[in-house]
Design a protein around this motif. Structure first.
Motif, mmCIF file in Angstrom:
data_model
loop_
_atom_site.group_PDB
_atom_site.id
_atom_site.type_symbol
_atom_site.label_atom_id
_atom_site.label_comp_id
_atom_site.label_asym_id
_atom_site.label_seq_id
_atom_site.Cartn_x
_atom_site.Cartn_y
_atom_site.Cartn_z
ATOM 1 N N UNK A 170 0.701 -1.254 0.033
ATOM 2 C CA UNK A 170 -0.023 0.108 -0.251
ATOM 3 C C UNK A 170 0.854 1.252 0.123
ATOM 4 N N UNK A 171 0.277 2.384 -0.393
ATOM 5 C CA UNK A 171 0.729 3.579 -0.329
ATOM 6 C C UNK A 171 0.108 4.399 0.864
ATOM 7 N N UNK A 172 0.715 5.514 1.445
ATOM 8 C CA UNK A 172 0.054 6.266 2.477
ATOM 9 C C UNK A 172 -0.629 6.991 1.938
ATOM 10 N N UNK A 173 -1.957 7.496 2.647
ATOM 11 C CA UNK A 173 -2.923 8.601 2.226
ATOM 12 C C UNK A 173 -3.179 9.250 3.489
ATOM 13 N N UNK A 174 -2.985 10.633 3.181
ATOM 14 C CA UNK A 174 -3.323 11.693 4.338
ATOM 15 C C UNK A 174 -4.563 11.378 4.752
ATOM 16 N N UNK A 175 -4.564 11.404 6.190
ATOM 17 C CA UNK A 175 -5.799 11.416 6.782
ATOM 18 C C UNK A 175 -6.527 9.917 6.918
ATOM 19 N N UNK A 176 -5.867 8.940 6.572
ATOM 20 C CA UNK A 176 -6.651 7.677 6.678
ATOM 21 C C UNK A 176 -5.558 6.580 6.217
ATOM 22 N N UNK A 177 -5.918 5.291 6.252
ATOM 23 C CA UNK A 177 -4.883 3.917 6.155
ATOM 24 C C UNK A 177 -4.438 3.916 4.481
ATOM 25 N N UNK A 178 -3.397 3.144 4.419
ATOM 26 C CA UNK A 178 -2.932 3.074 3.124
ATOM 27 C C UNK A 178 -4.210 2.264 2.196
ATOM 28 N N UNK A 179 -3.994 2.645 1.044
ATOM 29 C CA UNK A 179 -4.732 2.078 -0.111
ATOM 30 C C UNK A 179 -4.046 1.449 -1.083
ATOM 31 N N UNK A 210 3.322 13.321 4.719
ATOM 32 C CA UNK A 210 2.195 13.192 3.735
ATOM 33 C C UNK A 210 1.414 14.493 3.886
ATOM 34 N N UNK A 211 0.673 14.739 2.445
ATOM 35 C CA UNK A 211 -0.049 15.953 2.311
ATOM 36 C C UNK A 211 -1.422 15.753 2.906
ATOM 37 N N UNK A 250 -2.782 11.695 -3.889
ATOM 38 C CA UNK A 250 -1.412 10.675 -3.956
ATOM 39 C C UNK A 250 -0.352 11.384 -4.920
ATOM 40 N N UNK A 251 -1.014 12.116 -5.903
ATOM 41 C CA UNK A 251 -0.134 12.735 -7.004
ATOM 42 C C UNK A 251 0.435 14.049 -6.048
ATOM 43 N N UNK A 252 -0.410 14.840 -5.341
ATOM 44 C CA UNK A 252 0.141 15.864 -4.670
ATOM 45 C C UNK A 252 1.192 15.486 -3.392
ATOM 46 N N UNK A 253 0.992 14.267 -2.909
ATOM 47 C CA UNK A 253 1.844 13.878 -1.930
ATOM 48 C C UNK A 253 3.261 13.373 -2.640
ATOM 49 N N UNK A 254 3.037 13.055 -4.028
ATOM 50 C CA UNK A 254 4.279 12.491 -4.637
ATOM 51 C C UNK A 254 5.158 13.870 -4.901
ATOM 52 N N UNK A 293 5.265 16.424 -3.265
ATOM 53 C CA UNK A 293 5.686 16.910 -1.914
ATOM 54 C C UNK A 293 7.206 16.168 -1.665
ATOM 55 N N UNK A 294 6.870 14.792 -1.864
ATOM 56 C CA UNK A 294 8.281 13.938 -1.659
ATOM 57 C C UNK A 294 9.299 14.224 -2.636
ATOM 58 N N UNK A 295 9.001 14.624 -3.926
ATOM 59 C CA UNK A 295 9.977 14.899 -4.978
ATOM 60 C C UNK A 295 10.553 16.301 -4.489
#
Length: 287
Positions: free
Chosen positions: A19-28, A79-80, A99-103, A105-107
């Motif tokens: 899974x990949x982390x998602x802000x405000x909730x569990x991974x999906x 995470x965003x 997810x893309x916004x989080x990417x 941020x990571x980048x």
């Protein structure tokens, strides 16, 4: 072999999920994402268990004039968060999701770190990266990987020394979870496998292999990492114990005897080639 590892995990109720982390909730589960441009090109990720010698590896690599390997960056925990329906609506309007916004941020986060050094290659090492390999690939399709192995029982003993309050079974299970995630990555991702034992016994030969993989010329100063500043070593950002603080590569301890390996760790120990008497080829790493 993987069937045996999974059987050992099932007995404890643990299941490996991707899974990949998602802000405000569990991974999906990761879904296909748009290939948007990235600032960081061909980042390299070290995938390893805890207490595997990854700080030693990072210090050796960071001593190269073309390679920056920072302290543990903990992408999994960064995470965003998008608050409210209007935030979601605004993202939808510009065709972005969290997810893309989080990417993005990571980048930006890792590119900013690399840019402060003037070096062209970033090698990120954080043990928890093994839980977000799907997210890493989605963010950087050109990412490269180094798999760092260490005898699982040696890892468990090292971790137990740091966490003496942990029950033995809990400690073994934690090591097994990490090791299983590393092995899953080795089965599904291209990359270079390095053994801690080989790195400590032959730092010159192993850093030469690593430089070849990374496409840079080897520099003999790499093995003298204590000559360079690598930032403060402290808990939560990497190893800070006496051996690493000497500034010199310490020879590896003898491998545990085969009959010392707990049953829970035997399948992964065998999968990593540590269950047979040490052979000359095990003194080296392999692709």
């Amino acid at each position: 072999m993987r069937r045996q590892i999974n059987a050992a995990l099932r007995r404890t109720g643990y299941q490996l999920t991707r899974t990949t982390p998602r802000a405000g909730g569990p991974g999906r589960p990761v879904r296909e994402r748009r290939r948007n441009p990235r600032l960081l090109r061909e980042p390299v990720f070290v995938l390893s268990t805890v207490r595997s010698g990854s700080t030693l590896l990072r210090l050796l690599l960071d001593s190269h004039t073309q390679i920056h390997s920072p302290h543990e960056m903990h992408l999994k925990d960064i995470r965003v968060e998008v608050g409210g329906k209007y935030g979601e609506k605004a993202l939808a309007e510009v065709k972005l999701d969290r997810d893309e916004l989080n990417s993005v941020l990571w980048d930006w986060y890792l590119h900013r770190e690399l840019a402060t050094t003037g070096k062209p290659i970033l090698v990120n090492k954080t043990p928890s990266d093994v839980w977000i390999t799907d997210g890493i690939q989605a963010c950087w399709p050109d990412a490269r990987f180094i798999f760092l192995l260490r005898h699982p029982l040696a890892v468990a003993r090292s971790r137990q020394a740091l966490r003496p309050d942990d029950a033995e079974e809990r400690n073994l299970m934690r090591v097994l979870k990490y090791a299983t995630a590393v092995e899953h990555a080795r089965e599904t991702l291209p990359g270079l496998t390095v053994r801690y034992e080989a790195l400590a016994a032959d730092p010159v030969g192993e850093t030469q292999r690593l430089c070849s993989f990374l496409g840079v010329a080897w520099e003999p100063e790499m093995v003298e990492y204590g000559r360079f500043s690598h930032g403060r070593l402290k808990a939560g950002l990497g190893d800070w114990k006496d051996a690493i603080m000497t500034g010199q590569v310490q020879p590896p301890k003898p491998l545990p005897a085969l009959d010392e390996v707990p049953e829970l760790l035997r399948p992964i120990t065998a999968a990593w080639g540590y269950s047979e008497p040490v052979r000359p080829e095990l003194e080296r790493s392999e692709r």
